[in-house]
Design a protein around this motif. Structure first.
Motif, PDB file in Angstrom:
ATOM      1  N   ALA A 130      46.056  33.785  43.288  1.00  0.00           N
ATOM      2  CA  ALA A 130      45.778  32.703  42.353  1.00  0.00           C
ATOM      3  C   ALA A 130      44.661  33.108  41.389  1.00  0.00           C
ATOM      4  CB  ALA A 130      45.398  31.443  43.117  1.00  0.00           C
ATOM      5  N   TRP A 131      43.648  33.805  41.898  1.00  0.00           N
ATOM      6  CA  TRP A 131      42.563  34.295  41.033  1.00  0.00           C
ATOM      7  C   TRP A 131      43.099  35.269  39.992  1.00  0.00           C
ATOM      8  CZ3 TRP A 131      37.875  33.675  39.214  1.00  0.00           C
ATOM      9  CH2 TRP A 131      37.214  34.770  38.648  1.00  0.00           C
ATOM     10  N   TRP A 132      43.958  36.190  40.412  1.00  0.00           N
ATOM     11  CA  TRP A 132      44.545  37.132  39.452  1.00  0.00           C
ATOM     12  C   TRP A 132      45.364  36.392  38.395  1.00  0.00           C
ATOM     13  CZ3 TRP A 132      46.255  40.236  44.285  1.00  0.00           C
ATOM     14  CH2 TRP A 132      45.230  41.099  44.666  1.00  0.00           C
ATOM     15  N   ALA A 133      46.081  35.360  38.810  1.00  0.00           N
ATOM     16  CA  ALA A 133      46.895  34.597  37.862  1.00  0.00           C
ATOM     17  C   ALA A 133      46.028  33.876  36.835  1.00  0.00           C
ATOM     18  CB  ALA A 133      47.768  33.590  38.611  1.00  0.00           C
ATOM     19  N   LEU A 134      44.862  33.396  37.271  1.00  0.00           N
ATOM     20  CA  LEU A 134      43.976  32.667  36.357  1.00  0.00           C
ATOM     21  C   LEU A 134      43.199  33.587  35.431  1.00  0.00           C
ATOM     22  CD1 LEU A 134      42.547  29.950  38.775  1.00  0.00           C
ATOM     23  CD2 LEU A 134      44.225  29.618  36.959  1.00  0.00           C
ATOM     24  N   THR A 135      43.007  34.846  35.842  1.00  0.00           N
ATOM     25  CA  THR A 135      42.162  35.748  35.051  1.00  0.00           C
ATOM     26  C   THR A 135      42.947  36.818  34.299  1.00  0.00           C
ATOM     27  OG1 THR A 135      41.811  37.105  37.051  1.00  0.00           O
ATOM     28  CG2 THR A 135      40.151  35.432  36.537  1.00  0.00           C
ATOM     29  N   HIS A 136      44.274  36.760  34.350  1.00  0.00           N
ATOM     30  CA  HIS A 136      45.096  37.732  33.635  1.00  0.00           C
ATOM     31  C   HIS A 136      46.194  37.006  32.856  1.00  0.00           C
ATOM     32  CE1 HIS A 136      43.209  40.314  36.679  1.00  0.00           C
ATOM     33  NE2 HIS A 136      43.439  41.328  35.859  1.00  0.00           N
ATOM     34  N   ARG A 137      46.811  37.735  31.986  1.00  0.00           N
ATOM     35  CA  ARG A 137      47.925  37.218  31.217  1.00  0.00           C
ATOM     36  C   ARG A 137      49.135  38.132  31.391  1.00  0.00           C
ATOM     37  NH1 ARG A 137      43.461  36.948  27.721  1.00  0.00           N
ATOM     38  NH2 ARG A 137      42.818  34.825  27.132  1.00  0.00           N
ATOM     39  N   GLY A 138      50.268  37.700  30.862  1.00  0.00           N
ATOM     40  CA  GLY A 138      51.446  38.557  30.796  1.00  0.00           C
ATOM     41  C   GLY A 138      52.025  38.912  32.146  1.00  0.00           C
ATOM     42  N   VAL A 139      52.373  40.206  32.292  1.00  0.00           N
ATOM     43  CA  VAL A 139      53.078  40.682  33.488  1.00  0.00           C
ATOM     44  C   VAL A 139      52.226  40.509  34.738  1.00  0.00           C
ATOM     45  CG1 VAL A 139      54.122  42.696  34.590  1.00  0.00           C
ATOM     46  CG2 VAL A 139      54.446  42.316  32.144  1.00  0.00           C
ATOM     47  N   VAL A 140      50.932  40.805  34.639  1.00  0.00           N
ATOM     48  CA  VAL A 140      50.055  40.690  35.809  1.00  0.00           C
ATOM     49  C   VAL A 140      50.023  39.254  36.313  1.00  0.00           C
ATOM     50  CG1 VAL A 140      47.693  40.943  36.649  1.00  0.00           C
ATOM     51  CG2 VAL A 140      48.654  42.647  35.093  1.00  0.00           C
ATOM     52  N   ARG A 141      49.953  38.309  35.385  1.00  0.00           N
ATOM     53  CA  ARG A 141      49.956  36.898  35.799  1.00  0.00           C
ATOM     54  C   ARG A 141      51.261  36.553  36.506  1.00  0.00           C
ATOM     55  NH1 ARG A 141      48.423  32.552  31.416  1.00  0.00           N
ATOM     56  NH2 ARG A 141      46.333  33.031  32.201  1.00  0.00           N
ATOM     57  N   GLY A 142      52.396  37.030  35.961  1.00  0.00           N
ATOM     58  CA  GLY A 142      53.677  36.739  36.594  1.00  0.00           C
ATOM     59  C   GLY A 142      53.755  37.288  38.004  1.00  0.00           C
ATOM     60  N   ILE A 143      53.310  38.544  38.178  1.00  0.00           N
ATOM     61  CA  ILE A 143      53.333  39.162  39.513  1.00  0.00           C
ATOM     62  C   ILE A 143      52.413  38.389  40.468  1.00  0.00           C
ATOM     63  CG2 ILE A 143      52.721  41.227  40.816  1.00  0.00           C
ATOM     64  CD1 ILE A 143      53.522  42.863  38.347  1.00  0.00           C
ATOM     65  N   ALA A 144      51.254  37.988  39.971  1.00  0.00           N
ATOM     66  CA  ALA A 144      50.305  37.260  40.819  1.00  0.00           C
ATOM     67  C   ALA A 144      50.880  35.923  41.269  1.00  0.00           C
ATOM     68  CB  ALA A 144      48.996  37.049  40.065  1.00  0.00           C
ATOM     69  N   LEU A 145      51.570  35.218  40.373  1.00  0.00           N
ATOM     70  CA  LEU A 145      52.164  33.937  40.740  1.00  0.00           C
ATOM     71  C   LEU A 145      53.242  34.117  41.809  1.00  0.00           C
ATOM     72  CD1 LEU A 145      52.425  32.218  37.236  1.00  0.00           C
ATOM     73  CD2 LEU A 145      50.893  31.584  39.116  1.00  0.00           C
ATOM     74  N   VAL A 146      54.041  35.173  41.651  1.00  0.00           N
ATOM     75  CA  VAL A 146      55.066  35.459  42.664  1.00  0.00           C
ATOM     76  C   VAL A 146      54.410  35.746  44.010  1.00  0.00           C
ATOM     77  CG1 VAL A 146      56.853  37.098  43.368  1.00  0.00           C
ATOM     78  CG2 VAL A 146      56.768  36.273  41.004  1.00  0.00           C
ATOM     79  N   LEU A 147      53.328  36.532  43.996  1.00  0.00           N
ATOM     80  CA  LEU A 147      52.634  36.887  45.235  1.00  0.00           C
ATOM     81  C   LEU A 147      52.009  35.655  45.885  1.00  0.00           C
ATOM     82  CD1 LEU A 147      51.718  39.113  47.133  1.00  0.00           C
ATOM     83  CD2 LEU A 147      49.724  39.473  45.674  1.00  0.00           C
ATOM     84  N   ALA A 148      51.460  34.742  45.073  1.00  0.00           N
ATOM     85  CA  ALA A 148      50.838  33.537  45.618  1.00  0.00           C
ATOM     86  C   ALA A 148      51.843  32.685  46.376  1.00  0.00           C
ATOM     87  CB  ALA A 148      50.209  32.729  44.490  1.00  0.00           C
ATOM     88  N   VAL A 149      53.097  32.687  45.902  1.00  0.00           N
ATOM     89  CA  VAL A 149      54.143  31.915  46.583  1.00  0.00           C
ATOM     90  C   VAL A 149      54.736  32.719  47.734  1.00  0.00           C
ATOM     91  CG1 VAL A 149      56.402  30.831  46.310  1.00  0.00           C
ATOM     92  CG2 VAL A 149      54.685  30.630  44.495  1.00  0.00           C
ATOM     93  N   ALA A 150      54.881  34.030  47.546  1.00  0.00           N
ATOM     94  CA  ALA A 150      55.546  34.865  48.543  1.00  0.00           C
ATOM     95  C   ALA A 150      54.714  35.029  49.814  1.00  0.00           C
ATOM     96  CB  ALA A 150      55.858  36.236  47.956  1.00  0.00           C
ATOM     97  N   ALA A 151      53.387  35.040  49.689  1.00  0.00           N
ATOM     98  CA  ALA A 151      52.537  35.279  50.857  1.00  0.00           C
ATOM     99  C   ALA A 151      52.743  34.242  51.954  1.00  0.00           C
ATOM    100  CB  ALA A 151      51.071  35.347  50.431  1.00  0.00           C
ATOM    101  N   PRO A 152      52.654  32.936  51.666  1.00  0.00           N
ATOM    102  CA  PRO A 152      52.889  31.969  52.747  1.00  0.00           C
ATOM    103  C   PRO A 152      54.325  31.986  53.259  1.00  0.00           C
ATOM    104  CG  PRO A 152      52.585  30.847  50.632  1.00  0.00           C
ATOM    105  CD  PRO A 152      52.200  32.272  50.426  1.00  0.00           C
ATOM    106  N   LEU A 153      55.308  32.293  52.356  1.00  0.00           N
ATOM    107  CA  LEU A 153      56.684  32.393  52.815  1.00  0.00           C
ATOM    108  C   LEU A 153      56.857  33.560  53.780  1.00  0.00           C
ATOM    109  CD1 LEU A 153      58.674  31.657  49.512  1.00  0.00           C
ATOM    110  CD2 LEU A 153      58.231  30.110  51.449  1.00  0.00           C
TER     111      LEU A 153
END
Length: 454
Positions: free
Chosen positions: A55-78
């Motif tokens: 979530a921190w990476w998603a808030l502090t980055h844009r573009g591809v990095v933000r997209g990957i971070a959002l996927v990771l934030a959801v994928a980790a608890p799953l």
């Protein structure tokens, strides 16, 4: 006496349920999973930490990095859930979590009897001779008209001044009302307008009435007023009691709730924020959180100094900490102190560490009579009770104890009691109490502190 005995019995049984549920959760994990229970807890904690870091990476980055971070934030608890399913232990985790929730709920119920009431009685006062209420017909989606506040106030003999385009500054209108002989001022509107007129009332020593006709009405909430029906606050004009509450002052400007610095103040003052809140937030946050945009703050309160926090909140008396159900509430308004909460996060690891709550090094929560916010720029943006301001640095915030006379209805809902801290030693003593008396534990048990205030 019998009612007190029944209350004590319920308290003891709630404590027993809390202790039994907590013990059951631990024993179930150990009996079914053995040493693997440690791994189950570790995997769950790791999943939460990864999500927070992502979530921190998603808030502090844009573009591809933000997209990957959002996927990771959801994928980790799953992934954590998938690991529990693969080990055929998902049911165990869910049952243990359920027992843990039951233990917490029962524990809060048992300890709530130790919590003092949240409404100060106030001092009985006679009705005002000339009350003047300023009302904003547009606040709260038109609550003034919807609840007939103007008509009801005038029926009680009050003068009503409507705020709107061309009506003038609220503080100036309040001063004009005093010049006409008003001996009480009131506002039906948002917290920003409440603060402006409250400052005038405090300056002239006249009582002040809060009519919660705004959107959030945080000041009214902490005064224990009825926010569902703002017209009930008009009862303060005929059957009122008076309280003395504190005011905060930031750079000379009065606030009744709080002053915010940093990320929030920077984002909400962007011209694009009103039309596109989410887009503006995601566009500006990377620069603000990484200190590439906005000033670098430095906060001092007593002997504590915080260098480079991204968010700072200074409140008129402290907000409850650790009580999510009471988030945004203050237990009292007459403590004579400011509350300070600052957040400093400079990496994903530090973002994950915020899961520790008050024990996280990046989170500072304290009280002080004075807070000074400085910056590497001559001016900083500040949100004062929801109003956007720009103030010269350093910005000095102070508490003005008992500065405001507030008149409230004698009969009002009051402030809900704070959720008590889960003191397991106290719960153990209650659970094993004999004849209404707790067995000695060999150590002093800290009691709950009483509260007063609006």
């Amino acid at each position: 006496m019998r009612q007190a005995d029944r209350g004590g019995a319920r308290q003891r049984w709630s404590a027993r349920l809390a202790v039994a549920s907590a013990a059951g959760a631990g024993l179930l994990l150990l009996c079914v999973a053995g040493l693997r229970s440690v791994a189950l807890v570790a995997v769950g904690a790791a999943g939460l930490a990864v999500s927070a870091a992502a979530a921190w990476w998603a808030l502090t980055h844009r573009g591809v990095v933000r997209g990957i971070a959002l996927v990771l934030a959801v994928a980790a608890p799953l992934a954590v859930l998938a690991s529990y399913v693969a080990a055929r232990l998902l049911w165990l985790v869910l049952v243990s979590l359920g027992l843990g929730v039951l233990a917490a709920v029962a524990g809060w119920a048992a300890l709530r009897a130790d919590t003092a009431p949240g409404t100060a009685p106030g001092r009985p006062v006679p009705p005002p001779r000339h009350a003047c209420l300023l009302m904003n017909p547009r606040s709260g989606g038109g609550k003034v008209g919807r609840f007939g506040l103007r008509e009801k106030a005038e029926a009680l003999g009050a003068e009503v001044v409507l705020l709107g385009p061309g009506s003038g500054d609220a503080a100036a209108l309040a001063r004009a009302a005093l010049a006409r002989g008003a001996d009480l001022l009131g506002v039906a509107g948002g917290d920003g307008t409440q603060a402006l007129v409250a400052g005038v009332a405090a300056e002239h020593g006249v009582p002040f009435v809060v009519v919660p006709a705004g959107t959030r009405n945080h000041f009214a909430l902490d005064l224990g007023l009825d926010r569902e029906d703002p017209s009930r606050s008009l009862e303060a004009l005929t059957d009122g009691v008076e309280l003395r509450v504190d005011l905060g002052r930031v750079g000379g400007r009065v606030f009744v709730n709080n002053a915010s610095f940093g990320a929030y103040a920077e984002v909400v003052q962007s011209p694009a924020y009103r039309d596109d809140k989410a887009g503006t937030l995601m566009r500006l946050l990377p620069g603000v959180l990484t200190h590439q945009r906005g000033p670098r703050l430095r906060v001092g309160a007593g002997s504590v100094t915080v260098d480079g926090p991204q968010a700072v909140l200074v409140s008129n008396n402290p907000y409850r900490v650790g009580d999510r159900a009471g988030l945004g509430r203050r237990d009292r308004l007459d403590g004579g102190v400011l509350g300070l909460v600052s957040v400093k996060v400079d990496s994903a690891v530090e973002a994950a560490d915020l899961l520790r709550g008050r024990h996280a090094p990046g989170l500072v929560a304290l009280t002080s009579r004075e807070v000074v916010v400085d910056a590497d720029r001559p001016e900083v943006r500040v949100g004062v009770d929801g109003e956007a301001l720009t103030l010269p640095t350093p910005v000095r915030c102070v508490s003005e104890p008992g500065a405001l006379r507030v008149r409230v209805p004698r009969h009002r809902p009051g402030v809900p009691a704070a959720r008590p801290r889960l003191d397991w030693r106290r719960l153990r003593d209650l659970a094993f109490a004999v004849g209404g008396r707790a067995l000695p534990s060999g150590a002093a048990v800290p009691g709950a502190r009483g509260r007063s205030g609006g």
